[in-house]
Design an enzyme around this catalytic site. Sequence first.
Site, PDB file in Angstrom:
ATOM      1  N   CYS A 200     -16.465   1.638   0.956  1.00 49.36           N
ATOM      2  CA  CYS A 200     -15.236   1.030   1.080  1.00 49.36           C
ATOM      3  C   CYS A 200     -14.812   0.966   2.024  1.00 49.36           C
ATOM      4  O   CYS A 200     -14.989   0.642   2.954  1.00 49.36           O
ATOM      5  CB  CYS A 200     -14.079   0.816   0.007  1.00 49.36           C
ATOM      6  SG  CYS A 200     -13.187   3.237  -0.004  1.00 49.36           S
TER       7      CYS A 200
ATOM      8  N   ARG B 221       1.039  -1.235   0.199  1.00 48.11           N
ATOM      9  CA  ARG B 221      -0.152   0.025   0.460  1.00 48.11           C
ATOM     10  C   ARG B 221       0.774   1.355   0.330  1.00 48.11           C
ATOM     11  O   ARG B 221       1.465   1.459   0.955  1.00 48.11           O
ATOM     12  CB  ARG B 221      -0.839   0.050   1.208  1.00 48.11           C
ATOM     13  CG  ARG B 221      -1.325   1.268   1.276  1.00 48.11           C
ATOM     14  CD  ARG B 221      -2.595   1.219   2.202  1.00 48.11           C
ATOM     15  NE  ARG B 221      -3.988   0.265   2.262  1.00 48.11           N
ATOM     16  CZ  ARG B 221      -5.540   0.106   2.402  1.00 48.11           C
ATOM     17  NH1 ARG B 221      -5.414   1.226   4.021  1.00 48.11           N
ATOM     18  NH2 ARG B 221      -6.081  -0.186   1.762  1.00 48.11           N
TER      19      ARG B 221
END
Length: 301
Positions: free
Chosen positions: A258, A99
Amino acid sequence: MSPRHFLDISELSSDEVRLILDLAQRPVASLGRPLEGVGAALIFEKPSNRTRHSMEIAVVQLGGHPVYARGEEVGIDVRETAEDIAAVMAGYHGLLAARVFKHDVVVRMAKVSGVPVVNMLSDHSHPLQALADALTMQQTIGDLAGRSVAWSGDWNNVARSLAEVCVLLGARFSIAAPPAYGPSASEVTRINALGPGEFVAGTDPVAAVAGADAVHTDVWVSMGQEAETAAKEKAFAAYKVTGALMAKAAPSAQFFHCLPAHRGYEVDGEVIDGPASRVVPQAHNRLHSARGALAFLLGVK
Ligand code: CP
Ligand code: NVA
């Protein structure tokens, strides 16, 4: 032969997306243990709840050993280059995932890694999220071909990956964003060319959600954009998903986000905590879709 990486939804064909969604729903034991005896490096330059946990458990379910590392510890392009990190870690692990703030970092890692590299969210895209979104919509509203999916809010990493998966699966994806925060004309053209669906961009939230089967949004201020908070909160005030906006969608429309969410900003509590909200099964599907994606990359058919 160089391994298959997963940096963007747009790298997949429609059939490959369908295969991943199918793998996601198969019994865990039927996938075998493609990561038996190896590790999976999970590097996070930004915070995470869903992505870290779903990826760690997916790796375990595929027989591997997840090794979590914070960005500060690994020091991508600070302590050593992204290329050196990826080349070395590929010798310990069957999979590398990161990430990152800059999408180019995962691109550079993939260029040198001998094992699959997975993007766990960058400034550009969030492909693992889009697989969970597609899986949850498929399970709640049915096959996405010919269905209408709307987005009111920022054209960000999550929106881009969702638009791509919708077009690949034959849905119509309609976004409303303030003029300065929407997709460029070239992005609209690029995404429309990916598959049989349709990508429509505009600035009117009511027009975007009209008759939609699914309404999505995400935070107005993504990780790394904190300095833009005041300007974005002003620009996006009219794009909040309220009960009144949901009433413009199809009567059976479902709401998706999300997470993490900010109630009272991009979505009102009456929507995200109401009967049309699918955000919890959507978050749970992060595990199943991550397992499906990793199984696909590791060659499970
Ligand atoms: N949706 C998502 O990626 O959540 P996390 O940032 O908690 O991983
Ligand atoms: N767009 C958000 C998604 C978080 C999961 C961000 O990048 O911060």
